[in-house]
Design a protein around this motif. Structure first.
Motif, mmCIF file in Angstrom:
data_model
loop_
_atom_site.group_PDB
_atom_site.id
_atom_site.type_symbol
_atom_site.label_atom_id
_atom_site.label_comp_id
_atom_site.label_asym_id
_atom_site.label_seq_id
_atom_site.Cartn_x
_atom_site.Cartn_y
_atom_site.Cartn_z
ATOM 1 N N GLY A 85 0.815 -1.212 0.000
ATOM 2 C CA GLY A 85 0.000 0.000 0.000
ATOM 3 C C GLY A 85 0.849 1.262 0.000
ATOM 4 O O GLY A 85 0.521 2.249 -0.666
ATOM 5 N N ALA A 86 1.951 1.225 0.746
ATOM 6 C CA ALA A 86 2.830 2.399 0.801
ATOM 7 C C ALA A 86 3.449 2.691 -0.559
ATOM 8 O O ALA A 86 3.526 3.844 -0.988
ATOM 9 N N TRP A 87 3.884 1.634 -1.266
ATOM 10 C CA TRP A 87 4.473 1.860 -2.583
ATOM 11 C C TRP A 87 3.410 2.216 -3.623
ATOM 12 O O TRP A 87 3.724 2.869 -4.620
ATOM 13 N N SER A 88 2.162 1.819 -3.399
ATOM 14 C CA SER A 88 1.078 2.289 -4.266
ATOM 15 C C SER A 88 0.891 3.795 -4.098
ATOM 16 O O SER A 88 0.632 4.517 -5.075
ATOM 17 N N LEU A 89 1.026 4.280 -2.859
ATOM 18 C CA LEU A 89 0.954 5.714 -2.615
ATOM 19 C C LEU A 89 2.101 6.442 -3.312
ATOM 20 O O LEU A 89 1.914 7.525 -3.894
ATOM 21 N N ALA A 90 3.281 5.838 -3.292
ATOM 22 C CA ALA A 90 4.425 6.412 -4.000
ATOM 23 C C ALA A 90 4.164 6.461 -5.501
ATOM 24 O O ALA A 90 4.569 7.413 -6.186
ATOM 25 N N THR A 91 3.483 5.437 -6.018
ATOM 26 C CA THR A 91 3.128 5.439 -7.439
ATOM 27 C C THR A 91 2.264 6.641 -7.772
ATOM 28 O O THR A 91 2.482 7.332 -8.785
ATOM 29 N N LEU A 92 1.280 6.906 -6.925
ATOM 30 C CA LEU A 92 0.394 8.052 -7.160
ATOM 31 C C LEU A 92 1.170 9.371 -7.099
ATOM 32 O O LEU A 92 0.884 10.297 -7.871
ATOM 33 N N ALA A 93 2.146 9.461 -6.204
ATOM 34 C CA ALA A 93 2.961 10.675 -6.130
ATOM 35 C C ALA A 93 3.746 10.888 -7.417
ATOM 36 O O ALA A 93 3.884 12.014 -7.906
ATOM 37 N N GLN A 94 4.276 9.798 -7.983
ATOM 38 C CA GLN A 94 5.006 9.911 -9.248
ATOM 39 C C GLN A 94 4.081 10.343 -10.380
ATOM 40 O O GLN A 94 4.476 11.135 -11.245
ATOM 41 N N VAL A 95 2.863 9.852 -10.363
ATOM 42 C CA VAL A 95 1.883 10.283 -11.366
ATOM 43 C C VAL A 95 1.610 11.782 -11.213
ATOM 44 O O VAL A 95 1.484 12.517 -12.210
ATOM 45 N N GLY A 96 1.547 12.252 -9.960
ATOM 46 C CA GLY A 96 1.359 13.684 -9.726
ATOM 47 C C GLY A 96 2.523 14.512 -10.247
ATOM 48 O O GLY A 96 2.313 15.573 -10.858
ATOM 49 N N LEU A 97 3.751 14.056 -10.029
ATOM 50 C CA LEU A 97 4.920 14.763 -10.557
ATOM 51 C C LEU A 97 4.923 14.761 -12.084
ATOM 52 O O LEU A 97 5.272 15.764 -12.722
ATOM 53 N N PHE A 98 4.519 13.631 -12.661
ATOM 54 C CA PHE A 98 4.408 13.541 -14.120
ATOM 55 C C PHE A 98 3.436 14.591 -14.648
ATOM 56 O O PHE A 98 3.731 15.308 -15.614
ATOM 57 N N ALA A 99 2.267 14.697 -14.013
ATOM 58 C CA ALA A 99 1.257 15.654 -14.461
ATOM 59 C C ALA A 99 1.739 17.093 -14.296
ATOM 60 O O ALA A 99 1.531 17.941 -15.178
ATOM 61 N N PHE A 100 2.426 17.372 -13.174
ATOM 62 C CA PHE A 100 2.935 18.729 -12.940
ATOM 63 C C PHE A 100 3.945 19.120 -14.006
ATOM 64 O O PHE A 100 3.891 20.227 -14.558
ATOM 65 N N ALA A 101 4.877 18.219 -14.308
ATOM 66 C CA ALA A 101 5.882 18.514 -15.330
ATOM 67 C C ALA A 101 5.250 18.627 -16.714
ATOM 68 O O ALA A 101 5.635 19.486 -17.523
ATOM 69 N N LEU A 102 4.259 17.777 -16.995
ATOM 70 C CA LEU A 102 3.602 17.809 -18.301
ATOM 71 C C LEU A 102 2.867 19.119 -18.529
ATOM 72 O O LEU A 102 2.859 19.665 -19.648
ATOM 73 N N LEU A 103 2.285 19.652 -17.456
ATOM 74 C CA LEU A 103 1.526 20.898 -17.562
ATOM 75 C C LEU A 103 2.424 22.133 -17.506
ATOM 76 O O LEU A 103 1.933 23.256 -17.619
ATOM 77 N N GLY A 104 3.716 21.935 -17.319
ATOM 78 C CA GLY A 104 4.663 23.048 -17.331
ATOM 79 C C GLY A 104 4.594 23.932 -16.113
ATOM 80 O O GLY A 104 4.729 25.160 -16.211
ATOM 81 N N GLY A 105 4.402 23.333 -14.922
ATOM 82 C CA GLY A 105 4.329 24.122 -13.698
ATOM 83 C C GLY A 105 5.639 24.839 -13.407
ATOM 84 O O GLY A 105 6.719 24.350 -13.735
ATOM 85 N N HIS A 106 5.548 26.007 -12.777
ATOM 86 C CA HIS A 106 6.733 26.811 -12.479
ATOM 87 C C HIS A 106 6.963 27.014 -10.982
ATOM 88 O O HIS A 106 8.046 27.439 -10.580
ATOM 89 N N SER A 107 5.975 26.728 -10.154
ATOM 90 C CA SER A 107 6.131 26.858 -8.709
ATOM 91 C C SER A 107 6.656 25.554 -8.133
ATOM 92 O O SER A 107 6.273 24.463 -8.573
ATOM 93 N N VAL A 108 7.530 25.669 -7.117
ATOM 94 C CA VAL A 108 8.087 24.456 -6.524
ATOM 95 C C VAL A 108 7.193 23.876 -5.438
ATOM 96 O O VAL A 108 7.407 22.728 -5.021
ATOM 97 N N TRP A 109 6.201 24.602 -4.972
ATOM 98 C CA TRP A 109 5.401 24.126 -3.844
ATOM 99 C C TRP A 109 4.620 22.852 -4.151
ATOM 100 O O TRP A 109 4.550 21.963 -3.287
ATOM 101 N N PRO A 110 4.039 22.695 -5.340
ATOM 102 C CA PRO A 110 3.417 21.396 -5.641
ATOM 103 C C PRO A 110 4.428 20.245 -5.613
ATOM 104 O O PRO A 110 4.077 19.119 -5.240
ATOM 105 N N ILE A 111 5.664 20.525 -6.004
ATOM 106 C CA ILE A 111 6.693 19.481 -5.948
ATOM 107 C C ILE A 111 6.940 19.078 -4.499
ATOM 108 O O ILE A 111 7.009 17.887 -4.170
ATOM 109 N N TYR A 112 7.062 20.076 -3.618
ATOM 110 C CA TYR A 112 7.266 19.769 -2.205
ATOM 111 C C TYR A 112 6.106 18.943 -1.652
ATOM 112 O O TYR A 112 6.309 18.008 -0.865
ATOM 113 N N ALA A 113 4.878 19.296 -2.036
ATOM 114 C CA ALA A 113 3.704 18.559 -1.543
ATOM 115 C C ALA A 113 3.757 17.093 -1.974
ATOM 116 O O ALA A 113 3.447 16.183 -1.188
ATOM 117 N N LEU A 114 4.160 16.855 -3.212
ATOM 118 C CA LEU A 114 4.239 15.479 -3.699
ATOM 119 C C LEU A 114 5.414 14.734 -3.070
ATOM 120 O O LEU A 114 5.340 13.515 -2.862
#
Length: 408
Positions: A85-114
């Motif tokens: 379950g813990a590594w499934s949560l890590a999978t979701l975090a990686q998906v979040g980082l993927f989406a942030f980078a794909l959308l061209g985010g410029h703030s670092v705070w979403p990265i810190y949250a993930l």
């Protein structure tokens, strides 16, 4: 007397041990890849060493806040499913980082949250996996099992940063996407382990006594306390990994590919020593060798901080990784080998804060100090402090210094 080679064959005939090792390798591979990508991504967005330090703090906070409950959970529930379950949560975090980078985010705070989400996953996975391993192998094979599992995740630490650096050339989305897929596979493998404890741990009410039992046990064991706290302070002061993007970009001028190579070098040294220990395990003078290994780690860190040559920097990181492997081998053999199974989750949770989280807090310390005095002086100061710690701990913990055999 069983030979090291026959012990290794016995371990690899064990299906559950093979699944455990593969899961550790894959999740470590994904973790190392995303660390390189996040470090370069954050520095590319901010050009700030303090911002890199905050990345380490974001990973550290969940570990220390979740430690009491994660240890209790590991001692009262199925450790396989907790890790999955813990590594499934890590999978979701990686998906979040993927989406942030794909959308061209410029703030670092979403990265810190993930990164915080990743830290929560690690906080629950680490004690569950540490407590699970001793139940999968015979006690007489445990020291060898520690070495082999360490070599698995250290091998991932060799491949992961280099692979992360190569994939980052294609963009951060590539790294985060591949990491998400690898985490998902690792989660499935650990869930497939068949082992069930003969007597499931009691699921009593959560009390302060049950939550703090791991810390109380460690405090009552001078050798265990000395080994864990030594590693904590050494990594906290002597770690230089958070500043590697700065060294790669501004001191050594080697770019993301060079950054991946630099991050791989400690693991190269660790894997070489792990293989050596698998066939030539430590049998005597475990305590003094632990202290000498920490001192060597500090010395190698000083050399790295002073170096302006890429190959010398690579060599010093390799030596630091080799020395750290000796420390890992002694500490894990002592802590997990001597802790009762019913306590292993809670003890491992405290250990994960002392050891695993010290890496992230050390990154924050390094980034903050580098913002004040510069990256190279910060690393040199940390290495010198680690040398001092190795000498002081020998006096503070005479039982650790006098420890002869790993398991008594």
């Amino acid at each position: 007397m069983t030979s090291p080679s026959s012990t290794g064959l016995a371990l690899f005939r064990n299906r559950d041990f093979r699944l455990f090792g593969a899961a550790r390798f894959l999740t470590s591979l994904a973790s190392e890849m995303q660390v390189v990508a996040v470090g370069w991504f954050v520095y590319d967005l901010t050009r700030s060493p303090f911002a890199l330090g905050l990345t380490g703090l974001a990973a550290f906070l969940p570990a220390i806040l979740a430690a009491p409950i994660s240890g209790h959970v590991a001692d009262s529930h199925d450790r396989r499913l907790i890790a999955a379950g813990a590594w499934s949560l890590a999978t979701l975090a990686q998906v979040g980082l993927f989406a942030f980078a794909l959308l061209g985010g410029h703030s670092v705070w979403p990265i810190y949250a993930l990164v915080v989400v990743m830290g929560i996953g690690r906080a629950f996975a680490s004690p569950a996996l540490s407590a699970l391993l001793p139940t999968l192998v015979p006690r007489e094979h445990f020291g060898t099992a520690v070495v082999w599992v360490s070599s698995f995740w250290q091998s991932a630490a060799v491949i992961g940063p280099a692979l992360g650096g190569v994939l980052y050339v294609l963009g951060p989305t590539t790294v985060f996407g591949v990491s998400a897929a690898i985490y998902a596979l690792g989660s499935l493998l650990v869930a497939a382990i068949r082992f069930r404890p003969e007597k499931p741990a009691a699921r009593g009410a959560i009390t302060w006594a049950s939550l703090s039992a791991g810390l109380s046990y460690i405090r009552a064991q001078p050798v265990v306390l000395g080994a864990i706290s030594l590693d904590l302070v050494a990594v906290l002061l002597g770690g230089a990994t958070a500043l590697l993007p700065i060294f790669a970009a501004e001191i050594l001028h080697v770019g993301p590919l060079g950054l991946g190579a630099l991050r791989s070098m400690p693991a190269v040294g660790a894997v070489a020593v792990a293989i050596w220990l698998a066939y030539r395990p430590l049998t005597r003078r475990a305590g003094p060798k632990l202290l000498m290994a920490v001192a060597l780690f500090g010395l190698a860190t000083v050399v790295f901080g002073l170096s302006h040559d890429f190959w010398l920097s690579m060599a010093s990181l390799l030596v630091a990784g080799a020395a750290d492997m000796v420390s890992v081998y002694v500490r894990q053999s002592v802590v997990q080998g001597e802790t009762p199974d019913a306590m292993r989750g809670r003890v491992s949770a405290v250990e994960s804060v002392f050891i695993g989280a010290s890496n992230q807090l050390g990154e924050f310390e390094s980034g903050t100090l580098a913002a004040l005095v510069g990256a190279a002086p910060a690393v040199v100061a940390g290495g010198l402090a680690t040398l001092l710690v190795a000498m002081v701990w020998g006096r503070l913990f005479p039982a650790l210094k006098a420890r002869d055999r790993l398991m008594v």
